[in-house]
Enzyme design. Sequence first.
Site, PDB file in Angstrom:
ATOM      1  N   LEU A   1       0.810  -1.218   0.000  1.00 25.58           N
ATOM      2  CA  LEU A   1       0.000   0.000   0.000  1.00 25.58           C
ATOM      3  C   LEU A   1       0.844   1.270   0.000  1.00 25.58           C
ATOM      4  O   LEU A   1       1.944   1.306   0.536  1.00 25.58           O
ATOM      5  CB  LEU A   1      -0.924  -0.006   1.226  1.00 25.58           C
ATOM      6  CG  LEU A   1      -1.875  -1.213   1.308  1.00 25.58           C
ATOM      7  CD1 LEU A   1      -2.753  -1.110   2.558  1.00 25.58           C
ATOM      8  CD2 LEU A   1      -2.732  -1.334   0.055  1.00 25.58           C
ATOM      9  N   HIS A   2       0.267   2.306  -0.588  1.00 20.01           N
ATOM     10  CA  HIS A   2       0.866   3.640  -0.593  1.00 20.01           C
ATOM     11  C   HIS A   2      -0.261   4.649  -0.378  1.00 20.01           C
ATOM     12  O   HIS A   2      -1.425   4.263  -0.174  1.00 20.01           O
ATOM     13  CB  HIS A   2       1.621   3.893  -1.897  1.00 20.01           C
ATOM     14  CG  HIS A   2       0.812   3.581  -3.129  1.00 20.01           C
ATOM     15  ND1 HIS A   2      -0.316   4.287  -3.484  1.00 20.01           N
ATOM     16  CD2 HIS A   2       0.952   2.612  -4.078  1.00 20.01           C
ATOM     17  CE1 HIS A   2      -0.820   3.797  -4.595  1.00 20.01           C
ATOM     18  NE2 HIS A   2      -0.075   2.764  -4.982  1.00 20.01           N
TER      19      HIS A   2
ATOM     20  N   GLY B   1      -1.883   6.499  -2.299  1.00 18.50           N
ATOM     21  CA  GLY B   1      -3.016   6.412  -3.229  1.00 18.50           C
ATOM     22  C   GLY B   1      -4.086   5.477  -2.686  1.00 18.50           C
ATOM     23  O   GLY B   1      -5.280   5.799  -2.664  1.00 18.50           O
ATOM     24  N   HIS B   2      -3.652   4.294  -2.227  1.00 17.01           N
ATOM     25  CA  HIS B   2      -4.599   3.356  -1.613  1.00 17.01           C
ATOM     26  C   HIS B   2      -5.253   3.981  -0.372  1.00 17.01           C
ATOM     27  O   HIS B   2      -6.460   3.867  -0.164  1.00 17.01           O
ATOM     28  CB  HIS B   2      -3.880   2.079  -1.165  1.00 17.01           C
ATOM     29  CG  HIS B   2      -3.252   1.280  -2.263  1.00 17.01           C
ATOM     30  ND1 HIS B   2      -1.883   1.122  -2.371  1.00 17.01           N
ATOM     31  CD2 HIS B   2      -3.794   0.569  -3.289  1.00 17.01           C
ATOM     32  CE1 HIS B   2      -1.624   0.345  -3.416  1.00 17.01           C
ATOM     33  NE2 HIS B   2      -2.747  -0.003  -3.993  1.00 17.01           N
TER      34      HIS B   2
ATOM     35  N   MET C   1       1.503   7.577  -7.876  1.00 20.64           N
ATOM     36  CA  MET C   1       1.906   6.515  -6.952  1.00 20.64           C
ATOM     37  C   MET C   1       1.438   5.167  -7.487  1.00 20.64           C
ATOM     38  O   MET C   1       0.330   5.045  -8.017  1.00 20.64           O
ATOM     39  CB  MET C   1       1.330   6.762  -5.572  1.00 20.64           C
ATOM     40  CG  MET C   1       1.977   7.932  -4.894  1.00 20.64           C
ATOM     41  SD  MET C   1       1.510   8.011  -3.158  1.00 20.64           S
ATOM     42  CE  MET C   1       2.400   9.494  -2.695  1.00 20.64           C
TER      43      MET C   1
ATOM     44  N   SER D   1       2.290   0.668  -6.729  1.00 18.40           N
ATOM     45  CA  SER D   1       3.108  -0.364  -6.097  1.00 18.40           C
ATOM     46  C   SER D   1       4.265  -0.747  -7.015  1.00 18.40           C
ATOM     47  O   SER D   1       5.341  -1.110  -6.555  1.00 18.40           O
ATOM     48  CB  SER D   1       2.263  -1.603  -5.801  1.00 18.40           C
ATOM     49  OG  SER D   1       1.106  -1.240  -5.065  1.00 18.40           O
ATOM     50  N   ARG D   2       4.044  -0.648  -8.319  1.00 18.63           N
ATOM     51  CA  ARG D   2       5.094  -1.046  -9.280  1.00 18.63           C
ATOM     52  C   ARG D   2       6.252  -0.043  -9.333  1.00 18.63           C
ATOM     53  O   ARG D   2       7.298  -0.364  -9.894  1.00 18.63           O
ATOM     54  CB  ARG D   2       4.491  -1.237 -10.674  1.00 18.63           C
ATOM     55  CG  ARG D   2       3.597  -2.459 -10.774  1.00 18.63           C
ATOM     56  CD  ARG D   2       3.210  -2.771 -12.216  1.00 18.63           C
ATOM     57  NE  ARG D   2       2.577  -4.072 -12.329  1.00 18.63           N
ATOM     58  CZ  ARG D   2       1.251  -4.287 -12.344  1.00 18.63           C
ATOM     59  NH1 ARG D   2       0.426  -3.275 -12.235  1.00 18.63           N
ATOM     60  NH2 ARG D   2       0.778  -5.509 -12.446  1.00 18.63           N
TER      61      ARG D   2
HETATM   62  P1  AMP Z   1      -3.924  -1.898  -6.851  1.00 19.60           P
HETATM   63  O1  AMP Z   1      -3.450  -2.335  -5.505  1.00 19.60           O
HETATM   64  O2  AMP Z   1      -2.849  -1.377  -7.739  1.00 19.60           O
HETATM   65  O3  AMP Z   1      -4.827  -2.906  -7.517  1.00 19.60           O
HETATM   66  O4  AMP Z   1      -4.854  -0.639  -6.592  1.00 19.60           O
HETATM   67  C1  AMP Z   1      -5.960  -0.708  -5.742  1.00 19.60           C
HETATM   68  C2  AMP Z   1      -6.795   0.520  -5.900  1.00 19.60           C
HETATM   69  O5  AMP Z   1      -6.021   1.674  -5.581  1.00 19.60           O
HETATM   70  C3  AMP Z   1      -7.291   0.707  -7.346  1.00 19.60           C
HETATM   71  O6  AMP Z   1      -8.610   1.194  -7.315  1.00 19.60           O
HETATM   72  C4  AMP Z   1      -6.335   1.722  -7.875  1.00 19.60           C
HETATM   73  O7  AMP Z   1      -6.863   2.482  -8.938  1.00 19.60           O
HETATM   74  C5  AMP Z   1      -6.093   2.588  -6.656  1.00 19.60           C
HETATM   75  N1  AMP Z   1      -4.847   3.330  -6.805  1.00 19.60           N
HETATM   76  C6  AMP Z   1      -3.634   2.834  -7.132  1.00 19.60           C
HETATM   77  N2  AMP Z   1      -2.729   3.830  -7.241  1.00 19.60           N
HETATM   78  C7  AMP Z   1      -3.405   4.986  -6.969  1.00 19.60           C
HETATM   79  C8  AMP Z   1      -3.027   6.380  -6.930  1.00 19.60           C
HETATM   80  N3  AMP Z   1      -1.786   6.774  -7.178  1.00 19.60           N
HETATM   81  N4  AMP Z   1      -3.988   7.269  -6.624  1.00 19.60           N
HETATM   82  C9  AMP Z   1      -5.264   6.879  -6.372  1.00 19.60           C
HETATM   83  N5  AMP Z   1      -5.669   5.606  -6.388  1.00 19.60           N
HETATM   84  C10 AMP Z   1      -4.759   4.663  -6.682  1.00 19.60           C
END
Ligand code: AMP
Length: 286
Positions: free
Chosen positions: A29-30, A32-33, A180, A182-183
């Site tokens: 997590l960051h 954004g999450h 932001m 995770s990659r």
């Molecule tokens: P992930 O863990 O990459 O599947 O992302 C989980 C949720 O967090 C998804 O709805 C993503 O669109 C959202 N997310 C990922 N990165 C960001 C970010 N930088 N800003 C806002 N939401 C994000």
Amino acid sequence: MQVLRTKAEFRAARRAFGALGFAPTMGFLHDGHLSLMRRAKGECGAAAASIFVNPTQFAPGTDFDRYPRAVDRDLAMLEAEGVDLVFLPEVQEIYPEGFDARVEIGGVSQGLEGAARPGHFVGVATVVLKLLNIVAPTKAYFGQKDAQQVAVIKKLVRDLDLDVEIIAAETVREPDGLAMSSRNSYLSPADRTAARVLHRALAAARDLHQKGETDADRLRSAMTAILASEGRAKADYVSVADPSTLQELETIGAQGALVSLAAQVGPARLIDNIILAPEGGPPSGD
Ligand code: AMP
């Protein structure tokens, strides 16, 4: 905060809550999450998160095996945000022996990421439908960073009559503009510097549009040239599309545009986008 590893345990714990905001994640997590968790908690009074690296949305040979994981750190971050419920299933819990269903969303899942990653949105739509059925949230929160994913999920909810409101939350960025992700943890220091080029390309497209440019191809050319100027980045696609249908535009008119791109930077495939506001609407997406 309760951490539940099975569907039955999650459903039993969920019964204690009324309104519930939910944000599915793949962990590592960051901020954004966490912005999704804050909105979920603030708007619904109770928040749930899931952490599940969904194997069916990764093509063979891509980064499923090396996708970054840090569950203990993630749980501490969720607890600090006041998250009430965390669903943390094993792959077997979601895809038990004999699992054989898939959810296919048409039009909006075809281009862009759908074209670059065949099967990706079938994996996403299938797992999100399952998670929404298990978690039974009032509202579910997704990041605008994955703009096409938001469109696919909204279509899933509309076409299959799911009783949940989908909320798209603004992209959270690093101070230098990089979205932001995770990659981003895959990036070497030199790649991290190079990765700024994605946001530079999007900002150039927005500047052109603000100066009155409505020819979508001029925006695409400008973005392509900026991406090409960074030797460590390899463009996958640049797109100027209708924000609703995601069809490529010739001219940016009253509907505004979703401007998006994908590029390989070292070991990481990165995506980003901005929305060019519809005429009369507020600027957003950045
Ligand atoms: P992930 O863990 O990459 O599947 O992302 C989980 C949720 O967090 C998804 O709805 C993503 O669109 C959202 N997310 C990922 N990165 C960001 C970010 N930088 N800003 C806002 N939401 C994000």
